[in-house]
Enzyme design. Structure first.
Site, PDB file in Angstrom:
ATOM      1  N   CYS A   2       7.099  35.691 -14.509  1.00 34.29           N
ATOM      2  CA  CYS A   2       8.401  35.599 -13.870  1.00 34.29           C
ATOM      3  C   CYS A   2       9.423  35.193 -14.909  1.00 34.29           C
ATOM      4  O   CYS A   2       9.080  34.816 -16.017  1.00 34.29           O
ATOM      5  CB  CYS A   2       8.377  34.520 -12.787  1.00 34.29           C
ATOM      6  SG  CYS A   2       7.033  34.717 -11.626  1.00 34.29           S
ATOM      7  N   ARG A  28      10.862  40.656 -16.981  1.00 36.76           N
ATOM      8  CA  ARG A  28       9.733  39.742 -16.809  1.00 36.76           C
ATOM      9  C   ARG A  28       9.131  39.802 -15.412  1.00 36.76           C
ATOM     10  O   ARG A  28       8.078  39.216 -15.152  1.00 36.76           O
ATOM     11  CB  ARG A  28      10.175  38.304 -17.092  1.00 36.76           C
ATOM     12  CG  ARG A  28      10.634  38.066 -18.506  1.00 36.76           C
ATOM     13  CD  ARG A  28      11.021  36.624 -18.687  1.00 36.76           C
ATOM     14  NE  ARG A  28       9.871  35.763 -18.521  1.00 36.76           N
ATOM     15  CZ  ARG A  28       9.009  35.456 -19.478  1.00 36.76           C
ATOM     16  NH1 ARG A  28       9.173  35.960 -20.679  1.00 36.76           N
ATOM     17  NH2 ARG A  28       8.009  34.664 -19.253  1.00 36.76           N
ATOM     18  N   GLU A 483      -1.863  55.451 -28.582  1.00 37.86           N
ATOM     19  CA  GLU A 483      -0.544  54.924 -28.235  1.00 37.86           C
ATOM     20  C   GLU A 483       0.271  55.969 -27.454  1.00 37.86           C
ATOM     21  O   GLU A 483       0.960  55.631 -26.480  1.00 37.86           O
ATOM     22  CB  GLU A 483       0.180  54.479 -29.515  1.00 37.86           C
ATOM     23  CG  GLU A 483       1.608  54.013 -29.353  1.00 37.86           C
ATOM     24  CD  GLU A 483       1.782  52.809 -28.428  1.00 37.86           C
ATOM     25  OE1 GLU A 483       0.788  52.201 -27.996  1.00 37.86           O
ATOM     26  OE2 GLU A 483       2.944  52.514 -28.114  1.00 37.86           O
ATOM     27  N   GLU A 490       1.946  54.713 -18.862  1.00 37.64           N
ATOM     28  CA  GLU A 490       2.619  53.537 -18.298  1.00 37.64           C
ATOM     29  C   GLU A 490       3.990  53.849 -17.737  1.00 37.64           C
ATOM     30  O   GLU A 490       4.405  53.226 -16.775  1.00 37.64           O
ATOM     31  CB  GLU A 490       2.633  52.343 -19.259  1.00 37.64           C
ATOM     32  CG  GLU A 490       3.484  52.445 -20.471  1.00 37.64           C
ATOM     33  CD  GLU A 490       3.386  51.188 -21.353  1.00 37.64           C
ATOM     34  OE1 GLU A 490       3.085  50.099 -20.865  1.00 37.64           O
ATOM     35  OE2 GLU A 490       3.626  51.325 -22.564  1.00 37.64           O
ATOM     36  N   HIS A 506     -18.102  65.884 -27.950  1.00 41.33           N
ATOM     37  CA  HIS A 506     -19.129  64.986 -27.407  1.00 41.33           C
ATOM     38  C   HIS A 506     -18.841  64.614 -25.959  1.00 41.33           C
ATOM     39  O   HIS A 506     -19.360  63.621 -25.462  1.00 41.33           O
ATOM     40  CB  HIS A 506     -19.242  63.731 -28.284  1.00 41.33           C
ATOM     41  CG  HIS A 506     -19.643  64.047 -29.684  1.00 41.33           C
ATOM     42  ND1 HIS A 506     -20.911  64.444 -30.023  1.00 41.33           N
ATOM     43  CD2 HIS A 506     -18.917  64.084 -30.828  1.00 41.33           C
ATOM     44  CE1 HIS A 506     -20.964  64.689 -31.328  1.00 41.33           C
ATOM     45  NE2 HIS A 506     -19.761  64.486 -31.830  1.00 41.33           N
ATOM     46  N   LYS A 605       6.888  42.896 -18.900  1.00 45.15           N
ATOM     47  CA  LYS A 605       7.065  42.976 -20.352  1.00 45.15           C
ATOM     48  C   LYS A 605       6.176  41.986 -21.085  1.00 45.15           C
ATOM     49  O   LYS A 605       5.608  42.289 -22.116  1.00 45.15           O
ATOM     50  CB  LYS A 605       8.538  42.694 -20.680  1.00 45.15           C
ATOM     51  CG  LYS A 605       8.863  42.739 -22.148  1.00 45.15           C
ATOM     52  CD  LYS A 605       8.822  44.162 -22.662  1.00 45.15           C
ATOM     53  CE  LYS A 605       9.012  44.269 -24.155  1.00 45.15           C
ATOM     54  NZ  LYS A 605       8.556  45.570 -24.658  1.00 45.15           N
TER      55      LYS A 605
END
Ligand code: M6R
Length: 610
Positions: A2, A28, A483, A490, A506, A605
């Site tokens: 938070c 946040r 990445e 995301e 594979h 974040k």
């Protein structure tokens, strides 16, 4: 997970200041938000589910004013995102309010104990217990009551506390969660990070673990849990407010992608010494003699930072000839790893507040390892606790998807690897000089990679409806494939996987058909021919091939459906350039799909809880 804010000012400005501060902390957490405003001996609270805009709208309908207040933006951990679970929380008397970031691990026991004493709880949260504890310890002095209460807490917290009978006073405290005090003119502030106070002041004090701040309009007193006063020195933040805002781009993520040439320059600044054939990393603070003796390196990190760690493995092994292990911090901390006294551990973290990375780092320190933090946030826990640091100088990164911080990590880790190589005699002064010259060209190369933006957007639009994506790369560009996949999943919510290209046959080759776009990193390298073969293997199975290639590689068009060119680079530097079109690709796919690019669902974040 938070964001908390607080202010003690004059007049009726607290609601306006707190909303503006909370806007910078939405990264946040953003499933609910709330305010508590103290005026005329009463505390008024307002809480709304959803984004901060909902709170701002309902505040607009009311005439709330006051000089002192607390605010909160929430990312639920205990209790669903409802109005009742939103902060601020009150004690039973309604006179005390608390905002909290973190997790109180023993809240059930504390709640049971307080219930026995007659306390009645309104929410399902762990946080509410703090308000009741403070009330049960309150004997006229709010700071004392907070001190006594936090002694009882197990877990992690950053809190702001206010009492209706104590005007113009807020009390803050923290353990394992970030908290800063902003020092203004006739006003002081409290926040989870500096961006939240930057339009009020650039002078801040970072609170240490288990320190308690008593904040009034003109004064700040800090004391330890033992009661001993803390002699603090404010830090002056050089980031401008404009740096922390969107700067004209539709999203922070796009702005941050475009900042990368500057970020690369800033991370190199003052660190390349061609004259002496040296890399200068002053804040590293670990003697060359110690670096010389290192037998093994362990890298710990999470998410994107873990990918940077894999590139660093390649760098350190090649340039310094030291074996490197790379671990997810969340895995290492629950293993029984072999961490030997004298070993070197590198903790990579943009925020410096990732709970798992901090815990793994502490484990390593306890085992007698030297810890180097590679970090973007001055004053963060990792920076404070590591033996030495390499700051990444990316500036504040607001988009939840890490872009410029990743690139700055790669640059910082390459510098460190070069330094290690030189100290250990693997590289000569002449070698370092050559690397320095190449590194000086890097900001221009990243700028040139950004020139592909319009073309990347066209490519993104072609594949916007795909259900799955595969990203492949080899060698130092294998982590860049990981990445690329993480970035896409995301922010666009498309399933994507990164694979070392040589592993296709594979297993994953079974997935290939005309519906699967495969992004292949196929730039010049010592294993260029190998990866071209992998591209051909995929192409003949009808996969749609999107190839990242070096400028001038016309032949690659024969095996690709779409080619995105980047500047020709030395292989070691190529990840720093190759990641740019992958960031843009995921950005445009997500934007076209109408996703919330800067604040993707379920993500925050800074992951300050396990
Ligand atoms: O602040 P940190 O670098 O420690 O964060 C680690 C991860 O949480 C972070 O990289 C995450 O994977 C990002 N959402 C990636 O874009």
């Amino acid at each position: 997970m938070c964001g908390i804010v607080g202010c003690v000012t004059a007049g009726d400005e607290a609601p306006r200041i707190l909303i503006s501060s909370l806007k910078r902390l939405e990264y946040r957490g953003y499933d609910s938000a709330g305010l508590a405003i103290l005026g005329d001996g009463e505390i008024e609270t307002m809480r709304e589910v959803g984004k901060l805009a909902n709170l701002e709208n309902s505040l607009g309908d009311k005439s709330i004013g006051g000089s002192t207040g607390l605010g909160h933006t929430r990312w639920a951990t205990h209790g669903r995102p409802t109005e009742v679970n939103a902060h601020p929380h009150r004690d039973g008397s309604g006179r005390i309010v608390v905002v909290h970031n973190g997790i109180i691990e023993n809240y059930r026991e504390l709640r049971a104990e307080l219930r026995e004493k007659g306390h009645v709880f309104a929410s399902d949260t762990d946080s509410e217990v703090i308000a009741h504890l403070v009330q049960s310890n309150f004997d006229g002095d709010l700071t004392d009551a907070v001190a006594q209460s936090i002694r009882r807490l197990k877990g992690a917290y950053a809190i702001g506390v206010m009492h209706a009978d104590r005007p113009e006073l807020i009390v803050g405290a923290r353990k394992d969660c970030p908290l800063v005090v902003g020092l203004g003119e006739g006003a002081n502030f409290l926040a989870s990070d500096v961006t939240a106070v930057m339009d009020q002041t650039n002078r801040v004090v970072y609170l240490g673990d288990e320190e308690i701040a008593t904040i009034r309009r003109e004064t700040l007193e800090i004391r330890k849990l033992s009661g001993e006063a803390v002699d603090y020195t404010p830090t002056t933040i050089s980031w401008s407010l404009a740096q922390a805002e969107r700067g004209g781009y539709p999203h922070f993520m796009l702005k941050e992608i475009h900042e990368q040439p500057t970020v690369v320059s800033d991370t190199l600044l003052g660190r390349l010494d061609e004259d002496k054939g040296e890399i200068r990393l002053e804040e590293l603070a670990i003697d060359d003699e110690i670096l010389k003796g290192i037998k093994r390196v362990n890298i710990i990190a999470c998410g994107t930072s873990w990918h940077a760690g894999h590139v660093a493995k390649f760098y350190i092994e090649q340039l310094a000839r030291i074996p490197v292990d790379v671990d997810y911090a969340s895995e290492l901390r629950y293993r029984d790893p072999v961490l030997e006294e004298g070993g070197l551990v590198i903790a990579i973290s943009q925020s410096g507040e990732t709970a798992d990375t901090i815990a793994a780092m502490r484990m390593a320190a306890k085992a007698g390892c030297k810890v180097v933090g590679v970090c973007n946030v001055i004053g963060s826990t990792i920076v404070r606790e590591a033996d030495g640091t390499i700051m990444t100088h990316a500036g504040p990164e607001i988009g939840v998807a890490s872009t410029k911080a990743f690139v700055s990590q790669l640059v910082a880790l390459l510098l460190f690897s070069l330094k290690l190589g030189r100290v250990r005699g693997v590289l000569s002064e002449g070698d370092i000089r050559k690397h320095c010259q190449r590194l000086r060209q890097l900001p221009h190369a990243v700028e040139a990679a950004l020139q592909s933006e319009a073309h990347v957007r066209e490519v993104a639009l072609k594949y916007v409806s795909a259900q799955d994506f595969l990203f492949i790369g080899r060698g130092v560009n294998y982590p860049i494939a990981l990445e690329g996949a993480l970035k896409l999943k995301e922010i666009s919510y498309i399933h994507a996987e990164g694979y070392p290209a040589g592993e296709l046959k594979h297993g994953p080759i079974a997935l290939l058909d005309e519906k699967l776009p495969v992004v292949a990193i196929c730039t010049e390298s010592t294993i260029y021919d190998k990866i071209v073969t992998n591209v051909e293997e995929a192409r003949v199975r009808d996969a749609k091939m999107i190839v990242i290639a070096s400028a001038g590689d016309d032949a690659i068009q024969e095996v690709a459906d779409d080619v995105i060119y980047v500047p020709r680079m030395d292989e070691l530097l190529s990840p720093i350039v190759n990641v740019v079109p992958l960031q843009l690709l995921s950005y445009f796919v997500a934007r076209e799909r109408g996703c919330d690019v800067d604040q993707p669902r379920n993500l925050a974040k800074s992951v300050t809880v396990e």
